[in-house]
Design a protein around this motif. Structure first.
Motif, mmCIF file in Angstrom:
data_model
loop_
_atom_site.group_PDB
_atom_site.id
_atom_site.type_symbol
_atom_site.label_atom_id
_atom_site.label_comp_id
_atom_site.label_asym_id
_atom_site.label_seq_id
_atom_site.Cartn_x
_atom_site.Cartn_y
_atom_site.Cartn_z
ATOM 1 N N TYR A 44 41.229 41.765 48.420
ATOM 2 C CA TYR A 44 40.921 41.320 47.053
ATOM 3 C C TYR A 44 42.096 41.606 46.126
ATOM 4 C CZ TYR A 44 38.449 40.672 42.655
ATOM 5 O OH TYR A 44 38.075 40.231 41.405
ATOM 6 N N LEU A 45 42.681 42.809 46.246
ATOM 7 C CA LEU A 45 43.831 43.150 45.409
ATOM 8 C C LEU A 45 45.028 42.250 45.717
ATOM 9 C CD1 LEU A 45 43.553 47.046 45.481
ATOM 10 C CD2 LEU A 45 42.980 45.505 43.575
ATOM 11 N N LEU A 46 45.223 41.923 46.986
ATOM 12 C CA LEU A 46 46.297 40.988 47.354
ATOM 13 C C LEU A 46 46.041 39.614 46.756
ATOM 14 C CD1 LEU A 46 46.853 41.975 51.090
ATOM 15 C CD2 LEU A 46 48.407 42.405 49.149
ATOM 16 N N PHE A 47 44.777 39.178 46.746
ATOM 17 C CA PHE A 47 44.442 37.898 46.118
ATOM 18 C C PHE A 47 44.767 37.932 44.634
ATOM 19 C CE2 PHE A 47 41.483 35.577 43.431
ATOM 20 C CZ PHE A 47 41.882 34.281 43.749
ATOM 21 N N ARG A 48 44.371 38.990 43.961
ATOM 22 C CA ARG A 48 44.645 39.089 42.516
ATOM 23 C C ARG A 48 46.151 39.047 42.237
ATOM 24 N NH1 ARG A 48 40.850 37.209 39.337
ATOM 25 N NH2 ARG A 48 38.869 38.250 39.664
ATOM 26 N N ARG A 49 46.921 39.694 43.094
ATOM 27 C CA ARG A 49 48.383 39.673 42.947
ATOM 28 C C ARG A 49 48.922 38.262 43.192
ATOM 29 N NH1 ARG A 49 52.585 44.144 44.369
ATOM 30 N NH2 ARG A 49 54.457 42.921 44.094
ATOM 31 N N TYR A 50 48.408 37.602 44.223
ATOM 32 C CA TYR A 50 48.791 36.220 44.530
ATOM 33 C C TYR A 50 48.423 35.296 43.377
ATOM 34 C CZ TYR A 50 48.051 31.551 46.462
ATOM 35 O OH TYR A 50 48.043 30.197 46.662
ATOM 36 N N GLU A 51 47.222 35.475 42.850
ATOM 37 C CA GLU A 51 46.728 34.644 41.761
ATOM 38 C C GLU A 51 47.606 34.796 40.524
ATOM 39 O OE1 GLU A 51 42.331 33.977 39.926
ATOM 40 O OE2 GLU A 51 43.093 36.023 39.883
ATOM 41 N N THR A 52 48.028 36.031 40.219
ATOM 42 C CA THR A 52 48.874 36.295 39.058
ATOM 43 C C THR A 52 50.239 35.618 39.218
ATOM 44 O OG1 THR A 52 47.778 38.426 38.752
ATOM 45 C CG2 THR A 52 49.912 38.135 37.665
ATOM 46 N N LYS A 53 50.814 35.688 40.419
ATOM 47 C CA LYS A 53 52.120 35.079 40.657
ATOM 48 C C LYS A 53 52.047 33.562 40.670
ATOM 49 C CE LYS A 53 54.384 38.872 42.908
ATOM 50 N NZ LYS A 53 55.463 39.222 43.785
ATOM 51 N N ALA A 54 50.900 33.005 41.093
ATOM 52 C CA ALA A 54 50.752 31.551 41.193
ATOM 53 C C ALA A 54 50.572 30.904 39.820
ATOM 54 C CB ALA A 54 49.571 31.217 42.095
ATOM 55 N N SER A 55 50.114 31.674 38.852
ATOM 56 C CA SER A 55 49.854 31.062 37.528
ATOM 57 C C SER A 55 50.991 31.254 36.564
ATOM 58 C CB SER A 55 48.584 31.618 36.921
ATOM 59 O OG SER A 55 48.594 33.023 36.874
ATOM 60 N N ILE B 295 37.763 35.096 50.455
ATOM 61 C CA ILE B 295 36.523 34.867 49.701
ATOM 62 C C ILE B 295 36.826 34.499 48.247
ATOM 63 C CG2 ILE B 295 34.409 35.952 48.799
ATOM 64 C CD1 ILE B 295 34.210 37.401 51.557
ATOM 65 N N PRO B 296 37.572 35.315 47.494
ATOM 66 C CA PRO B 296 37.847 34.898 46.110
ATOM 67 C C PRO B 296 38.740 33.654 46.034
ATOM 68 C CG PRO B 296 39.004 36.939 46.614
ATOM 69 C CD PRO B 296 38.095 36.656 47.766
ATOM 70 N N TYR C 109 35.907 42.240 40.425
ATOM 71 C CA TYR C 109 35.950 43.155 41.565
ATOM 72 C C TYR C 109 34.568 43.779 41.801
ATOM 73 C CZ TYR C 109 36.986 47.040 44.630
ATOM 74 O OH TYR C 109 36.965 47.913 45.682
ATOM 75 N N GLY C 110 33.862 44.124 40.740
ATOM 76 C CA GLY C 110 32.532 44.717 40.871
ATOM 77 C C GLY C 110 31.569 43.796 41.605
ATOM 78 N N ARG C 111 31.556 42.544 41.233
ATOM 79 C CA ARG C 111 30.668 41.575 41.892
ATOM 80 C C ARG C 111 31.116 41.349 43.338
ATOM 81 N NH1 ARG C 111 29.169 35.400 40.061
ATOM 82 N NH2 ARG C 111 27.536 35.151 41.605
ATOM 83 N N PHE C 112 32.421 41.240 43.541
ATOM 84 C CA PHE C 112 32.959 41.058 44.890
ATOM 85 C C PHE C 112 32.519 42.209 45.793
ATOM 86 C CE2 PHE C 112 36.178 42.373 47.938
ATOM 87 C CZ PHE C 112 36.204 41.263 48.774
#
Length: 140
Positions: free
Chosen positions: A129-140, A77-78, A87-90
């Motif tokens: 969601y937490l896995l996405f945030r971790r993925y997003e941090t590593k991708a940038s 989703i994110p 995270y709150g909105r999610f």
């Protein structure tokens, strides 16, 4: 193909599969009565109380499965959005969607609307969601 588009396609396909299993798969049939549980931790504690070699597979499928099956949605989703939600909105939107699905299962009498399923599904979505945030941090 743009990565976000790929995530959207996967999200769509995964959602269709999930809806099939929630409403038609696993030999589901229409029950004569409405089946639901509104008492938090009632179903979870029953599975834990009944843990034995005879019931461990059923308990694991229910408890672990209700978490695991929603981890991909928590990631997809994110990942599908042009700007990921907080995270709150999610969690607000995700919980509302799960609640809607649980109510539909009850009203259509093809499953059991269970507050414990909602709790386990939200845990799974949160992990994703937490896995996405971790993925997003590593991708940038």
């Amino acid at each position: 193909m743009k990565q976000q588009t790929l995530f959207r396609v996967i999200l769509f396909l995964y959602s269709v599969m999930l809806l099939y299993f929630m409403f038609a798969g696993f030999h589901r049939y229409v029950h004569d009565n409405y089946r639901y549980n509104l008492i938090p931790l009632h179903t979870i504690s029953a599975y834990v109380r009944n843990l034995s070699l005879d019931h461990i597979i059923d308990s694991a499928i229910n408890l672990i499965g209700n978490i695991a099956v929603f981890i991909p949605l928590g990631f997809l989703i994110p990942a599908s959005l042009s700007r990921p939600w907080s995270y709150g909105r999610f969690i607000l939107i995700f919980s509302s969607l799960i609640l809607l699905l649980e109510c539909m299962q009850t009203l259509l009498r093809v499953g059991t609307g269970d507050i414990d399923d909602l709790l386990l599904n939200v845990i799974g979505g949160s992990i994703g969601y937490l896995l996405f945030r971790r993925y997003e941090t590593k991708a940038s």
